[in-house]
Design an enzyme around this catalytic site. Sequence first.
Site, PDB file in Angstrom:
ATOM      1  N   ARG A 197      45.029  32.741  34.731  1.00  8.70           N
ATOM      2  CA  ARG A 197      44.676  31.408  34.256  1.00  8.70           C
ATOM      3  C   ARG A 197      43.447  30.914  35.009  1.00  8.70           C
ATOM      4  O   ARG A 197      43.210  31.273  36.168  1.00  8.70           O
ATOM      5  CB  ARG A 197      45.850  30.425  34.458  1.00  8.70           C
ATOM      6  CG  ARG A 197      46.965  30.582  33.415  1.00  8.70           C
ATOM      7  CD  ARG A 197      46.469  30.212  32.027  1.00  8.70           C
ATOM      8  NE  ARG A 197      47.488  30.316  30.991  1.00  8.70           N
ATOM      9  CZ  ARG A 197      47.691  31.374  30.223  1.00  8.70           C
ATOM     10  NH1 ARG A 197      46.946  32.456  30.405  1.00  8.70           N
ATOM     11  NH2 ARG A 197      48.610  31.365  29.285  1.00  8.70           N
ATOM     12  N   GLU A 203      38.885  25.330  28.111  1.00 10.54           N
ATOM     13  CA  GLU A 203      38.714  26.263  26.997  1.00 10.54           C
ATOM     14  C   GLU A 203      38.674  25.490  25.681  1.00 10.54           C
ATOM     15  O   GLU A 203      39.504  24.610  25.461  1.00 10.54           O
ATOM     16  CB  GLU A 203      39.842  27.286  26.982  1.00 10.54           C
ATOM     17  CG  GLU A 203      39.835  28.196  28.206  1.00 10.54           C
ATOM     18  CD  GLU A 203      40.891  29.289  28.148  1.00 10.54           C
ATOM     19  OE1 GLU A 203      41.529  29.455  27.083  1.00 10.54           O
ATOM     20  OE2 GLU A 203      41.097  29.978  29.152  1.00 10.54           O
ATOM     21  N   HIS A 221      39.017  34.322  26.057  1.00 10.39           N
ATOM     22  CA  HIS A 221      40.487  34.372  26.160  1.00 10.39           C
ATOM     23  C   HIS A 221      41.078  35.296  25.081  1.00 10.39           C
ATOM     24  O   HIS A 221      41.921  34.903  24.281  1.00 10.39           O
ATOM     25  CB  HIS A 221      41.086  32.969  26.033  1.00 10.39           C
ATOM     26  CG  HIS A 221      42.452  32.870  26.647  1.00 10.39           C
ATOM     27  ND1 HIS A 221      42.925  31.718  27.242  1.00 10.39           N
ATOM     28  CD2 HIS A 221      43.463  33.775  26.769  1.00 10.39           C
ATOM     29  CE1 HIS A 221      44.157  31.912  27.692  1.00 10.39           C
ATOM     30  NE2 HIS A 221      44.499  33.163  27.411  1.00 10.39           N
TER      31      HIS A 221
END
Length: 306
Positions: A224, A253, A272
Amino acid sequence: MKVLTFYPTKPEILELIKEKHPEIELIEAEPSQTIDNTPDDITVILAKTLNLKNVTHYPKSLKLIQLASAGFDGIDLDLLKDHHIKLCNAHGVPTVGVAEYVMGAILAKARLLLDSVIDHSWERFDHYQNLDGKKLLIVGAGDIGEAIAKRAEPFGVEIVGVRRSHDLKPHFTKMITLDELADELPTSDYVVNILPSNETSNDLFNKSLFNHFKSSAIFVNVGRGNAVVDNDLIAALDNKQLDYAILDVFHQEPLPEDHPFYHHPNILVTPHIAGSSEGYLTAVWTILLKQIDHLKDNTEFDHVIV
């Protein structure tokens, strides 16, 4: 039964739903929408964490939220408990994708594949690396960490895992605890973070820890974004305290277009995608349809978070 999904449903998924639960009335929402705006007669929701952030209201009839990911950071778990809503994740689904992403990233950097693509030339470099004999440090030796270790082992890599105990797991050479991380970093060639977002991982990779990195080390973050202090990483790269960073997760994000990560020559940014893989959503829907079985039979859900 009304099921709301924040993911597009491909024909093969519609066939799967029709086969397993033809009674489902499927409602598709915009991927960026939040649950605040959904109707009150929804029973089950398939969502990503983004759809659950800053939510203050849940549909009255909602019984289950199934995440399409393993992570659940940023979700108000107490609010879900107050509304008697079960939250479950897609434990295990991202494992293969993340493991293959990490190995692909490490191999691409070691064999200078990225340099060749970026340079657009026939130049042969003189600093190719072998994985054989190198040390891979996996910070977070859970299921995903073990999957990475399994794939790295045949390359002759020394594999050190970081977890809460020293109990050795398959494919690892050694296991250490987080308190011993700084001592292991100076001899680690590849450092992979897979830790989830929590107080332990918050700002873990900071100026102090980067001081212990091997100057030729490659850092990969598929855990993360909260684990990394962005400015400290950039400074460490500029000061040649490590060689390169491959980042798939971030504090914010999508990563803003003007973020300095995009423009740093020693940072590779991916959006991601590490956990994404062939058949991902089909696997998630298979879990969800089984959860609906549990709901109808009044039995315990799988992969319950709260």
